[in-house]
Design a protein around this motif. Sequence first.
Motif, PDB file in Angstrom:
ATOM      1  N   SER A 142       0.815  -1.215   0.000  1.00 44.46           N
ATOM      2  CA  SER A 142       0.000   0.000   0.000  1.00 44.46           C
ATOM      3  C   SER A 142       0.847   1.263   0.000  1.00 44.46           C
ATOM      4  N   PHE A 146      -0.134   5.130  -1.410  1.00 43.60           N
ATOM      5  CA  PHE A 146      -0.439   6.266  -0.542  1.00 43.60           C
ATOM      6  C   PHE A 146       0.169   7.568  -1.071  1.00 43.60           C
ATOM      7  N   ARG A 151      -5.110   7.979  -5.291  1.00 39.60           N
ATOM      8  CA  ARG A 151      -5.012   6.647  -4.698  1.00 39.60           C
ATOM      9  C   ARG A 151      -6.386   5.973  -4.626  1.00 39.60           C
ATOM     10  N   LEU A 155      -8.166   3.116   0.597  1.00 38.98           N
ATOM     11  CA  LEU A 155      -6.975   3.313   1.422  1.00 38.98           C
ATOM     12  C   LEU A 155      -7.186   4.463   2.410  1.00 38.98           C
ATOM     13  N   ALA A 157      -5.420   6.903   5.110  1.00 37.53           N
ATOM     14  CA  ALA A 157      -4.087   7.412   5.433  1.00 37.53           C
ATOM     15  C   ALA A 157      -3.984   8.041   6.818  1.00 37.53           C
ATOM     16  N   ASP A 169      -1.193  14.853   4.722  1.00 34.09           N
ATOM     17  CA  ASP A 169      -1.397  13.984   3.564  1.00 34.09           C
ATOM     18  C   ASP A 169      -0.995  14.739   2.299  1.00 34.09           C
ATOM     19  N   TRP A 174       4.337  12.337   2.982  1.00 37.57           N
ATOM     20  CA  TRP A 174       4.624  10.931   2.716  1.00 37.57           C
ATOM     21  C   TRP A 174       6.124  10.680   2.598  1.00 37.57           C
TER      22      TRP A 174
END
Length: 330
Positions: A142, A146, A151, A155, A157, A169, A174
């Motif tokens: 995954s 992300f 995405r 999912l 986050a 985010d 990330w």
Amino acid sequence: MARKLRIEYAGACYHVINRGNYRKNLFAGEGAAESFQACVLEAGERFGWRVHAFVVMRNHFHLAVETPEPNLSLGMKWLQGTWAARFNRFRGEMGRPFQGRYKALHVEPGHALAQVAHYIHLNPVRAGVVGPERLLDHRWSSLPFFRQRDRPICLEAATVLADSGGLRDTPAGWRRYVDYLGVLAEEETKLREARFGRLSRGWVIGSADFKESLKKELRALGADAERFELLGSDREAHDEARAGIWEEKLRTAAAALRVSLESLPTKKSAAEKVQLAALMKTTTSVSNGWLAKRLEMGKPGSVTQYVRRFRQRGGAKNRAFKSVLSKVHT
């Protein structure tokens, strides 16, 4: 034999694990990992799951999933069954690709769930597939998804980002998360074991209060010690769960007999100990080893002898014993 219970409820979180039959490299062939990954994402969307992390390795997979509806079993049946049908059709094979029923460890939402997600994302590093600096090179996870703006909708986050220092985010957030995983991966082995050692073992991951709430749920469902087996992922977890039930039953039996567990006689074959052992052997699947240790009755084999003699003398047919037995059964 009846299937063992799993607790399913709206909002439940799980660490799901399964392996290839005979531990073979199930996902090593062409397209196998890619197609299973596609099935995970399809299952997430189809069943409304919030997928906090997943990884597909050569011979097993991990999945951290939150179920807004109580549908883990239904979704896993679809996921494994659909992929197995596609796998067998593509390979021209027959039979079950997985080793058996999947393992699903209950996970407390929040920090514990985030720890499971970190553990899953680091699986390729622990397996020696990639180094910490090349974590994103493992495509069947995954983690690369992300980082994408578009995405898959299933999912989730927020949990991993919040637990990693309140990251945003964003691409920068990330990147920092991947750096954070690299720091975790470089910790000394003992520290990693302390942090991650039990995230794929046991039957529940979280605080003592969370574990107790699940035990209460099991009792409400009428789940006795016989039905704990597949809630856990190893023998240690099974024994731990059953021991908690046995301890509660023992205290009920002691209260009915008006015996204090804190001041039992020192003699291994004391009448109070033998009666307690006989009650437990009649109403549970308690092991002789557990009774021998808990009641200080010597070797496990001695428990069998003491209880057999008690029954041979008619102790189990005694009216007083039967009366106590009825109380322990309820």
